[in-house]
Design an enzyme around this catalytic site. Structure first.
Site, mmCIF file in Angstrom:
data_model
loop_
_atom_site.group_PDB
_atom_site.id
_atom_site.type_symbol
_atom_site.label_atom_id
_atom_site.label_comp_id
_atom_site.label_asym_id
_atom_site.label_seq_id
_atom_site.Cartn_x
_atom_site.Cartn_y
_atom_site.Cartn_z
ATOM 1 N N CYS A 205 1.330 -4.434 13.131
ATOM 2 C CA CYS A 205 2.786 -3.935 12.981
ATOM 3 C C CYS A 205 2.903 -2.648 13.669
ATOM 4 O O CYS A 205 3.837 -1.603 12.880
ATOM 5 C CB CYS A 205 3.245 -4.020 11.530
ATOM 6 N N GLN B 161 -0.195 4.484 3.804
ATOM 7 C CA GLN B 161 -1.774 4.442 3.971
ATOM 8 C C GLN B 161 -2.448 5.831 3.347
ATOM 9 O O GLN B 161 -3.454 6.068 3.256
ATOM 10 C CB GLN B 161 -2.145 4.288 5.361
ATOM 11 N N ASP C 226 5.769 8.257 5.447
ATOM 12 C CA ASP C 226 5.669 6.870 5.394
ATOM 13 C C ASP C 226 4.242 7.161 4.730
ATOM 14 O O ASP C 226 3.198 7.132 5.424
ATOM 15 C CB ASP C 226 5.687 6.035 6.441
ATOM 16 N N HIS D 26 3.978 2.662 11.873
ATOM 17 C CA HIS D 26 4.401 1.245 11.551
ATOM 18 C C HIS D 26 5.769 0.924 11.822
ATOM 19 O O HIS D 26 6.618 1.500 11.561
ATOM 20 C CB HIS D 26 4.169 1.076 10.080
ATOM 21 N N LYS E 250 -1.252 -1.689 -1.785
ATOM 22 C CA LYS E 250 -2.284 -1.089 -1.118
ATOM 23 C C LYS E 250 -3.302 -0.125 -1.865
ATOM 24 O O LYS E 250 -3.828 0.692 -1.435
ATOM 25 C CB LYS E 250 -1.729 -0.421 0.082
HETATM 26 N N1 7TS Z 1 3.624 1.833 6.716
HETATM 27 C C1 7TS Z 1 2.514 1.880 6.951
HETATM 28 C C2 7TS Z 1 1.680 2.945 7.396
HETATM 29 C C3 7TS Z 1 1.767 0.483 6.771
HETATM 30 O O1 7TS Z 1 0.422 0.650 7.064
HETATM 31 C C4 7TS Z 1 2.502 -0.634 6.043
HETATM 32 C C5 7TS Z 1 1.818 -1.846 5.874
HETATM 33 C C6 7TS Z 1 3.618 -0.462 5.833
HETATM 34 C C7 7TS Z 1 4.359 0.758 6.175
HETATM 35 C C8 7TS Z 1 4.577 -1.398 5.055
HETATM 36 O O2 7TS Z 1 4.074 -1.604 3.735
HETATM 37 P P1 7TS Z 1 4.775 -2.839 3.063
HETATM 38 O O3 7TS Z 1 4.032 -2.583 1.793
HETATM 39 O O4 7TS Z 1 6.169 -2.776 2.606
HETATM 40 O O5 7TS Z 1 4.482 -4.159 3.878
HETATM 41 N N2 7TS Z 1 0.683 -2.239 6.654
HETATM 42 C C9 7TS Z 1 0.154 -3.306 6.753
HETATM 43 C C10 7TS Z 1 -1.149 -3.335 7.527
HETATM 44 O O6 7TS Z 1 -1.516 -2.434 8.154
HETATM 45 N N3 7TS Z 1 -1.635 -4.605 7.461
HETATM 46 O O7 7TS Z 1 -0.645 -5.424 6.714
HETATM 47 C C11 7TS Z 1 0.059 -4.511 6.331
#
Ligand code: 7TS
Length: 405
Positions: free
Chosen positions: A361, A198, A195, A118, A221
């Site tokens: 992203c 997910q 990371d 990501h 999440k």
């Molecule tokens: N890493 C992964 C693998 C992600 O899926 C996301 C967010 C992030 C980092 C960033 O997380 P945040 O909570 O700091 O935003 N992914 C997504 C998505 O797949 N659709 O919206 C946000």
């Protein structure tokens, strides 16, 4: 897992006159009443700042905030004082990049990533590379969307100081190769970072056996509020890491020209933290603990298999991700002929089905796969077969409207 749905008030609402089929949990999950009430209770009964007041409300807020830290830490098999509350995965990864990478890397050093990251696990490292003169190198993927671990010795050598990798792709759903890459990091003395945005929400995770040095994830999440997440780190690493932000709450003493930091984890929590959100995060992991992460994973394997089977019936539909549920989570990206994924998402929305469309992203991954965009359905513990059936009905409608039928 059907029984959990009653805990999620939003699942009762209608969208465009249709039953809501919420298939966008990879973006953010819905919240159970237990989380909503924990946040509400804090604001109604003991709203106060933490760690500073000498009054009852401040004590209660501090106990709840630190109690939430202990719950989240326990959820991943960690000690409470190794768990830093952050604003989310993005902020956790930036904290590591600036607090560790910036001070440790120099020209000639390398940061190893995979092409399925990501942007949150790419862009901070690009910034650090620019500041330090270090270089980025990438592992590619196999034909079934997993990290390609053949020919590792072509890429891996002692110049690599950091390996930062996804626990699970938010596009393909492929589970990352964390155990293997953590072992590579150990052999060459590099720091390993996961990371886990997910993976922690979907796969049972125990940092005491994972072997990684740092793990980043987001509450929103995994049933919790937005605006909060965590960075777990091995104690020695957190001790060595510099705080990326300074201010109140993170010091033990401040002089005019120099200051001393508070002990870990507080040295990384400058300013008033997201208190209500932390308390909600605690309630979210309580909920997940009650369900059981093994049960949750079992449910996601079943629902993902059902989805893959049903989607296989739809002509012109191509899954962008592994077919084997043993190596993937419940995030299913697909293309429908040459219909633009945004059009697919719009038609599905008219049918009450919420999916995400676009590059998710992960632009380097999309370019690597030569896929401009996908539609993406993503599942969680409350996803039921009816949600998938509703999506499939919507996909047949999209085929008709766009002349594929
Ligand atoms: N890493 C992964 C693998 C992600 O899926 C996301 C967010 C992030 C980092 C960033 O997380 P945040 O909570 O700091 O935003 N992914 C997504 C998505 O797949 N659709 O919206 C946000």
């Amino acid at each position: 897992m059907n029984h959990v749905r009653a805990d999620f008030p939003i699942l009762d609402r209608k969208v465009n006159g249709k039953r809501l089929a919420y298939l966008d949990s990879a973006a953010t999950t819905q919240k159970p009443i237990q989380v909503i009430e924990a946040v509400d209770d804090y604001y109604r009964r003991y709203n106060s700042n933490v760690h500073r007041g000498a009054h009852t409300l401040a004590d209660e807020a501090t106990v709840a905030y630190e109690g939430a830290r202990a719950k989240v830490a326990r959820f991943i098999g960690a000690a409470a004082d190794e768990l830093v509350f952050t604003r989310g995965t993005t902020s956790s990864l930036n904290m590591v990049a600036y607090g560790w990478g910036l001070n440790r890397l120099s020209p000639g050093d390398r940061i190893l990533l995979t092409v399925m990251e990501h942007h949150a696990n790419i862009v901070p490292w690009q910034l650090i590379a620019r500041h330090t003169g270090a270089e980025l190198v990438y592992l590619e993927l196999t034909d079934d969307y997993r990290v390609d671990l053949t020919n590792l010795d072509r890429v891996v050598d002692e110049r690599i100081k950091i390996i930062s990798m996804s626990g699970m792709s938010n596009v393909t759903g492929a589970i990352g190769s964390v155990a293997e890459l953590v072992e590579v990091a150990r052999q060459i003395g590099a720091v390993s970072i996961v990371d886990a945005a997910q993976s922690v929400p979907h796969l049972p995770t125990d940092v005491s056996t994972l072997g990684a040095d740092l793990v980043a994830f987001s509450a929103h999440k995994m049933l919790g509020p937005t605006g909060i997440g965590a960075l777990w780190g091995r104690r020695e690493i957190l001790e060595e890491m510099e705080p990326a932000e300074g201010g109140g709450e993170m010091i033990s003493d401040v002089g005019l020209y120099e200051s001393k930091w508070a002990p870990v984890p507080h040295k990384f929590e400058a300013g008033t933290p997201p208190i209500a959100q932390a308390i909600g995060f605690g309630a979210a992991v309580d909920y997940l603990d009650k369900v059981g992460m093994s049960e949750l994973r079992k449910h996601e394997i079943e629902i993902t298999q059902y989805a893959l089977d049903r989607l296989a019936e739809v002509p012109d539909l191509k899954i962008v991700g592994p077919q084997d549920v043993a190596v993937r989570g419940g995030t299913v990206s697909f293309e429908l002929g040459d219909v633009h994924p945004h059009d697919v998402a719009t038609i599905l929305d008219q049918e009450g089905v919420a999916v995400r469309a676009g590059h998710h992203c992960a632009k380097p991954l999309m370019r690597y796969l030569r896929v401009p965009a996908t539609a993406r359905a993503s599942f969680y513990l409350y996803t039921v077969e009816e949600d998938i059936d509703q999506m499939v009905t919507g996909l047949y409608r999209a085929r008709e409207l766009f002349g594929l039928a």
